[in-house]
Design an enzyme around this catalytic site. Sequence first.
Site, PDB file in Angstrom:
ATOM      1  N   HIS A 183       1.815   4.858  -2.681  1.00  0.00           N
ATOM      2  CA  HIS A 183       1.964   6.298  -2.395  1.00  0.00           C
ATOM      3  C   HIS A 183       3.376   6.773  -2.760  1.00  0.00           C
ATOM      4  CE1 HIS A 183      -1.878   6.606  -0.489  1.00  0.00           C
ATOM      5  NE2 HIS A 183      -1.571   5.872   0.566  1.00  0.00           N
ATOM      6  N   HIS A 189       0.838  -1.205   0.000  1.00  0.00           N
ATOM      7  CA  HIS A 189       0.000   0.000   0.000  1.00  0.00           C
ATOM      8  C   HIS A 189       0.873   1.256   0.000  1.00  0.00           C
ATOM      9  CE1 HIS A 189      -3.488   2.506   1.400  1.00  0.00           C
ATOM     10  NE2 HIS A 189      -2.499   3.212   1.918  1.00  0.00           N
ATOM     11  N   GLU A 190       1.825   1.316   0.937  1.00  0.00           N
ATOM     12  CA  GLU A 190       2.660   2.513   1.045  1.00  0.00           C
ATOM     13  C   GLU A 190       3.566   2.678  -0.164  1.00  0.00           C
ATOM     14  OE1 GLU A 190       1.967   4.656   3.166  1.00  0.00           O
ATOM     15  OE2 GLU A 190       0.651   3.407   4.383  1.00  0.00           O
TER      16      GLU A 190
END
Length: 433
Positions: A28, A24-25
């Site tokens: 980003h 997920h990170e």
Amino acid sequence: MATLMWLIGVVVFVIGLLFSIAWHELGHLSWAKLFGIRVPQYMVGFGPTIWSRKKGDTEYGIKAVPAGGYIRMIGMFPPGDDGKVRQRSTSPFRGMIEDARAAAYEELKPGDETRMFYTRKPWKRVIVMFGGPFMNLILAVAIFMGVWMLYGVPKQTTTVSSVADCVISQKEDRDTCKASDPKAPAALAGLKAGDKIVAYDGVPVSDWKTLQGLIRDSRGDVAITVERDGQPKELHATVKLNEVVKDTDNPGDDPETIKAGFLGFTPGRGIVALSAGESVERMGDMVTQGVDAVLALPSKIPDLWNAAFNGEERKADSPVGVVGAARVGGEVAALDLPASERIAFFLQLVAGFNLSLFLFNMLPLLPLDGGHIAGALWESVRRNTARLFRRPDPGPFDVAQLMPVAYVVAGIFVCFTLLVLVADVVNPVRLTG
């Protein structure tokens, strides 16, 4: 041995959880770096740092508590109206806003003026914030569809599990035959447990749904081709009308009965691989159910409270946290199942967690990713509207103004998470009794 397998299941789930958070990170981080935003930190977990390494502008690390993760970007919020990034007020709400704004600039270095998050165009900020949840969606879809297409799902098959002795209406609350009950057509035809039905009344069949439809639509004499001990065999049956349960797409509906063709046998269950089209349809159903589950979370609070503190039964559809999901993973590892089934379940457990992360993070509320996306979209609407009507540019939308709301939302999330945690510990959802 069972305890060891349970521990292995918990550890495997935690590893899957950490990977999902890191994934997920990474979404980003990748887009932030692509758009030239400086990212001082990329961390998996919270609490004390147990490992880290600095590469370029970014410190990469793992923290002690595997319950989340984050990246820190420079300039998440624009400066105040006076252009300053550090100021203080006696108002507690104003203090929240100013503290958040100050934190966004605490690692500002010379040259970062053009590398701040808020200076990027709204569409770029939307992509940066959507990048994280989208990675979870990609992972969920890839795992789910991979398992369904390459391994399969438990389904009813065309193999006979058992044959009924007589015809009993589904409206009657009994499962034993009376002397007056007519003999079941399947029994009269000589159908046996283990027979695999490959054709019905001349129509080839390979799945239970098709076969069930043909049986219910048929009347009178029909030919049934089965595989028995590896050899084809043709049987003949006289289909009778009977009250049977009507099919429904919603398992929660009250059962209704209809008059339809009836043979009188129970289909077996097995692992059946899905086609690409079936997998896409099933994935759509999963997303719809996930959205409904997220929207229904507030209605689950009373049941969670009663399960956690009043000793009431924990419902099967009760929300489950990280601890509860890890316990489920441990239970699966300890079950006497083929390794392939356990692996498939673990993969789908991780996929379900990723789908939940995607849906939850897309809620348009700070401090979730969806809140920042909503702020960037609102800024785009304001600026385009001003340009259309030849008004002065209103400038960037100050998401920091919403920090008081964000603290309230975060507080609600923390309380809900703690309630789920207590319920998972004292009254967990169990796969077995």
